[in-house]
Scaffold this motif. Structure first.
Motif, PDB file in Angstrom:
ATOM      1  N   PRO A 109     -71.345  53.909-110.952  1.00  0.00           N
ATOM      2  CA  PRO A 109     -71.377  53.413-109.275  1.00  0.00           C
ATOM      3  C   PRO A 109     -71.266  54.885-108.385  1.00  0.00           C
ATOM      4  CG  PRO A 109     -69.163  54.008-110.442  1.00  0.00           C
ATOM      5  CD  PRO A 109     -70.038  54.119-111.508  1.00  0.00           C
ATOM      6  N   GLY A 110     -72.015  55.689-108.903  1.00  0.00           N
ATOM      7  CA  GLY A 110     -72.260  57.077-108.316  1.00  0.00           C
ATOM      8  C   GLY A 110     -72.983  57.059-106.971  1.00  0.00           C
ATOM      9  N   THR A 111     -72.706  57.506-105.898  1.00  0.00           N
ATOM     10  CA  THR A 111     -73.823  57.638-104.880  1.00  0.00           C
ATOM     11  C   THR A 111     -73.761  59.156-104.421  1.00  0.00           C
ATOM     12  OG1 THR A 111     -72.394  57.121-103.068  1.00  0.00           O
ATOM     13  CG2 THR A 111     -73.444  55.256-103.989  1.00  0.00           C
ATOM     14  N   LEU A 112     -75.091  59.607-104.129  1.00  0.00           N
ATOM     15  CA  LEU A 112     -75.405  60.837-103.662  1.00  0.00           C
ATOM     16  C   LEU A 112     -76.504  61.077-102.976  1.00  0.00           C
ATOM     17  CD1 LEU A 112     -74.275  63.822-105.788  1.00  0.00           C
ATOM     18  CD2 LEU A 112     -76.593  63.754-104.690  1.00  0.00           C
ATOM     19  N   ASP A 113     -76.491  61.790-101.668  1.00  0.00           N
ATOM     20  CA  ASP A 113     -77.444  62.148-100.938  1.00  0.00           C
ATOM     21  C   ASP A 113     -77.838  63.755-101.155  1.00  0.00           C
ATOM     22  OD1 ASP A 113     -77.614  59.363 -99.849  1.00  0.00           O
ATOM     23  OD2 ASP A 113     -77.616  59.958 -97.741  1.00  0.00           O
ATOM     24  N   GLY A 114     -79.023  63.908-100.980  1.00  0.00           N
ATOM     25  CA  GLY A 114     -79.444  65.542-101.113  1.00  0.00           C
ATOM     26  C   GLY A 114     -78.995  66.089-100.106  1.00  0.00           C
ATOM     27  N   GLY A 115     -78.883  65.352 -98.775  1.00  0.00           N
ATOM     28  CA  GLY A 115     -78.485  66.169 -97.743  1.00  0.00           C
ATOM     29  C   GLY A 115     -76.789  66.616 -97.868  1.00  0.00           C
ATOM     30  N   ASP A 116     -76.029  66.068 -98.973  1.00  0.00           N
ATOM     31  CA  ASP A 116     -74.869  66.549 -99.003  1.00  0.00           C
ATOM     32  C   ASP A 116     -74.664  67.818-100.197  1.00  0.00           C
ATOM     33  OD1 ASP A 116     -72.997  65.043 -97.485  1.00  0.00           O
ATOM     34  OD2 ASP A 116     -73.595  63.196 -98.515  1.00  0.00           O
ATOM     35  N   ILE A 117     -75.681  68.357-100.612  1.00  0.00           N
ATOM     36  CA  ILE A 117     -75.778  69.456-101.554  1.00  0.00           C
ATOM     37  C   ILE A 117     -76.353  70.719-100.938  1.00  0.00           C
ATOM     38  CG2 ILE A 117     -76.383  69.867-103.860  1.00  0.00           C
ATOM     39  CD1 ILE A 117     -74.700  67.342-103.501  1.00  0.00           C
ATOM     40  N   CYS A 118     -75.604  71.776-100.897  1.00  0.00           N
ATOM     41  CA  CYS A 118     -75.988  72.952-100.412  1.00  0.00           C
ATOM     42  C   CYS A 118     -75.920  74.100-101.682  1.00  0.00           C
ATOM     43  CB  CYS A 118     -75.147  73.268 -99.345  1.00  0.00           C
ATOM     44  SG  CYS A 118     -75.694  74.899 -98.663  1.00  0.00           S
ATOM     45  N   GLU A 119     -77.017  74.200-101.881  1.00  0.00           N
ATOM     46  CA  GLU A 119     -77.205  75.659-103.025  1.00  0.00           C
ATOM     47  C   GLU A 119     -76.958  76.776-102.284  1.00  0.00           C
ATOM     48  OE1 GLU A 119     -80.714  77.809-105.638  1.00  0.00           O
ATOM     49  OE2 GLU A 119     -81.196  75.996-104.571  1.00  0.00           O
ATOM     50  N   ALA A 120     -76.187  77.463-102.791  1.00  0.00           N
ATOM     51  CA  ALA A 120     -75.802  78.896-102.581  1.00  0.00           C
ATOM     52  C   ALA A 120     -75.854  79.828-103.646  1.00  0.00           C
ATOM     53  CB  ALA A 120     -74.504  79.115-101.540  1.00  0.00           C
ATOM     54  N   GLY A 121     -76.918  80.332-103.963  1.00  0.00           N
ATOM     55  CA  GLY A 121     -77.359  81.153-105.163  1.00  0.00           C
ATOM     56  C   GLY A 121     -76.862  80.248-106.701  1.00  0.00           C
ATOM     57  N   GLU A 122     -75.752  80.947-106.839  1.00  0.00           N
ATOM     58  CA  GLU A 122     -75.500  80.302-108.299  1.00  0.00           C
ATOM     59  C   GLU A 122     -74.261  79.174-108.089  1.00  0.00           C
ATOM     60  OE1 GLU A 122     -76.643  81.148-111.754  1.00  0.00           O
ATOM     61  OE2 GLU A 122     -78.123  81.302-110.334  1.00  0.00           O
ATOM     62  N   HIS A 123     -73.785  79.082-107.027  1.00  0.00           N
ATOM     63  CA  HIS A 123     -72.916  78.317-106.598  1.00  0.00           C
ATOM     64  C   HIS A 123     -73.249  76.992-105.771  1.00  0.00           C
ATOM     65  CE1 HIS A 123     -68.640  77.336-106.326  1.00  0.00           C
ATOM     66  NE2 HIS A 123     -68.968  76.542-105.097  1.00  0.00           N
ATOM     67  N   VAL A 124     -72.900  75.854-105.780  1.00  0.00           N
ATOM     68  CA  VAL A 124     -73.438  74.516-105.232  1.00  0.00           C
ATOM     69  C   VAL A 124     -72.171  73.889-104.361  1.00  0.00           C
ATOM     70  CG1 VAL A 124     -74.684  72.653-105.330  1.00  0.00           C
ATOM     71  CG2 VAL A 124     -75.233  74.508-106.724  1.00  0.00           C
ATOM     72  N   PHE A 125     -72.266  73.899-103.064  1.00  0.00           N
ATOM     73  CA  PHE A 125     -71.302  73.120-102.405  1.00  0.00           C
ATOM     74  C   PHE A 125     -71.834  71.493-102.413  1.00  0.00           C
ATOM     75  CE2 PHE A 125     -71.334  77.356-100.214  1.00  0.00           C
ATOM     76  CZ  PHE A 125     -69.937  77.502-100.763  1.00  0.00           C
ATOM     77  N   ILE A 126     -70.792  70.536-102.966  1.00  0.00           N
ATOM     78  CA  ILE A 126     -71.308  69.243-103.124  1.00  0.00           C
ATOM     79  C   ILE A 126     -70.228  68.575-101.905  1.00  0.00           C
ATOM     80  CG2 ILE A 126     -71.322  67.185-104.242  1.00  0.00           C
ATOM     81  CD1 ILE A 126     -71.149  68.964-106.663  1.00  0.00           C
ATOM     82  N   GLY A 127     -70.877  68.150-100.697  1.00  0.00           N
ATOM     83  CA  GLY A 127     -70.456  67.201 -99.691  1.00  0.00           C
ATOM     84  C   GLY A 127     -69.872  65.747-100.088  1.00  0.00           C
ATOM     85  N   LEU A 128     -68.574  65.331 -99.904  1.00  0.00           N
ATOM     86  CA  LEU A 128     -68.297  64.091 -99.964  1.00  0.00           C
ATOM     87  C   LEU A 128     -68.101  63.390 -98.467  1.00  0.00           C
ATOM     88  CD1 LEU A 128     -65.091  64.423-102.255  1.00  0.00           C
ATOM     89  CD2 LEU A 128     -67.334  63.670-102.942  1.00  0.00           C
ATOM     90  N   SER A 129     -69.081  62.352 -98.502  1.00  0.00           N
ATOM     91  CA  SER A 129     -69.363  61.820 -97.010  1.00  0.00           C
ATOM     92  C   SER A 129     -69.326  60.270 -97.095  1.00  0.00           C
ATOM     93  CB  SER A 129     -70.615  62.278 -96.429  1.00  0.00           C
ATOM     94  OG  SER A 129     -71.741  61.977 -97.376  1.00  0.00           O
ATOM     95  N   ALA A 130     -69.738  59.899 -96.108  1.00  0.00           N
ATOM     96  CA  ALA A 130     -69.978  58.214 -96.002  1.00  0.00           C
ATOM     97  C   ALA A 130     -71.334  57.789 -97.040  1.00  0.00           C
ATOM     98  CB  ALA A 130     -70.368  57.710 -94.760  1.00  0.00           C
ATOM     99  N   ARG A 131     -72.127  58.903 -97.503  1.00  0.00           N
ATOM    100  CA  ARG A 131     -73.151  58.807 -98.227  1.00  0.00           C
ATOM    101  C   ARG A 131     -73.013  59.319 -99.899  1.00  0.00           C
ATOM    102  NH1 ARG A 131     -77.735  57.859 -94.714  1.00  0.00           N
ATOM    103  NH2 ARG A 131     -76.860  56.478 -93.122  1.00  0.00           N
ATOM    104  N   THR A 132     -72.128  59.991 -99.921  1.00  0.00           N
ATOM    105  CA  THR A 132     -71.786  60.398-101.211  1.00  0.00           C
ATOM    106  C   THR A 132     -70.473  60.414-101.746  1.00  0.00           C
ATOM    107  OG1 THR A 132     -73.602  62.343-101.141  1.00  0.00           O
ATOM    108  CG2 THR A 132     -71.848  62.736-102.713  1.00  0.00           C
ATOM    109  N   ASN A 133     -70.058  59.706-102.870  1.00  0.00           N
ATOM    110  CA  ASN A 133     -68.926  59.296-103.218  1.00  0.00           C
ATOM    111  C   ASN A 133     -68.499  60.390-104.369  1.00  0.00           C
ATOM    112  OD1 ASN A 133     -69.828  58.261-105.539  1.00  0.00           O
ATOM    113  ND2 ASN A 133     -69.697  56.178-105.093  1.00  0.00           N
ATOM    114  N   ALA A 134     -67.223  60.080-104.618  1.00  0.00           N
ATOM    115  CA  ALA A 134     -66.587  61.045-105.856  1.00  0.00           C
ATOM    116  C   ALA A 134     -67.276  60.770-107.197  1.00  0.00           C
ATOM    117  CB  ALA A 134     -64.990  60.605-105.905  1.00  0.00           C
TER     118      ALA A 134
END
Length: 256
Positions: A109-134
């Motif tokens: 049941p996962g949903t994920l949009d690439g626009g919610d993913i911000c690569e910062a070198g070896e660390h990645v920020f994953i946004g939870l939004s209306a388009r990306t669920n837990a």
């Protein structure tokens, strides 16, 4: 260093896509010119640009970034949060596999949009939004951890001014982020040098570091000046027609 980019020009029914904005109907001919200029800028940054044909079955398909997450050691096809966009992923997957990428896949049941993913070198920020669920975020986090990347969740679902995490956040390299005021105090970003975008220039927070340059939306003089003062080489690009459809600079390409 990026060497490749995958893009798709907007289809003739681009205006039928999803949007929360109220900025008028996009001019398709102008959008095509803006997209061509964007591709030229990627080439100027040293990338080989691979162009998929327009897809009128999916008016939002020009926003290819939402269909995949590509890092040097991890490549994942997404499962977009808007049901009308589900059919965009297959063609992108075929194109990436043809170039030798080994792809994982976000599953229901996962949903994920690439626009919610911000690569910062070896660390990645994953946004939870209306388009990306837990569930989608957790699947991606497991894929990233297996490839040796750390990640953290950033809930942007209550920030009404942005659709995706990267609508208000960009990684500039050198330990530095460009971000909107609403994200500037978030504890996930405490260890980074932050360039905060003024509220009336918030759209400019969606910039793209591509090798020696930073692509930035045209018309935001203070943000562009701050990037120059920080030592970056901005390339300004007109994004008016894509902004009308909730799109930004990062949305228009997959860079790898």
């Amino acid at each position: 260093m990026f060497t490749q980019a995958l893009v798709r020009a907007p289809s003739s029914n681009f205006a039928a896509g999803l949007t929360r904005e109220n900025l008028g109907v996009p001019d398709h001919a102008l959008a095509l010119r803006q997209h061509a200029a964007y591709c030229d800028a990627l080439r100027r940054c040293g990338l080989d640009v691979h162009e998929l044909p327009p897809d009128p079955r999916h008016p939002d398909a020009t926003f290819v970034e939402d269909t995949a997450v590509l890092l040097p050691r991890c490549a994942v096809l997404t499962r977009p949060g808007a049901p009308s966009r589900a059919g965009e992923v297959e063609a992108v997957g075929q194109a990436l596999r043809a170039q030798g990428l080994v792809l994982q896949q976000i599953e229901a049941p996962g949903t994920l949009d690439g626009g919610d993913i911000c690569e910062a070198g070896e660390h990645v920020f994953i946004g939870l939004s209306a388009r990306t669920n837990a569930a989608g975020a957790e699947q991606l986090a497991r894929c990233l951890a297996a490839a040796g990347y750390a990640s953290s969740l950033v809930d942007v679902s209550d920030i009404s001014s942005i659709l995706h995490l990267k609508s208000g956040l960009s990684w500039l390299g050198d330990g530095r982020l460009l971000l909107i005021e609403a994200l500037a105090g978030h504890p996930a970003f405490a260890g980074y040098d932050r360039i905060v975008v003024d509220s009336d220039e918030a759209y400019a927070a969606n910039a793209v570091r591509v090798n020696a340059h930073v692509l930035v939306a045209a018309g935001y003089a203070r943000t562009t000046a701050r990037l120059r003062e920080a030592g970056y080489a901005p390339l300004e690009l007109d994004m008016s027609e894509f902004r009308k459809m909730d799109g930004g600079l990062s949305c228009l390409s997959l860079r790898y």
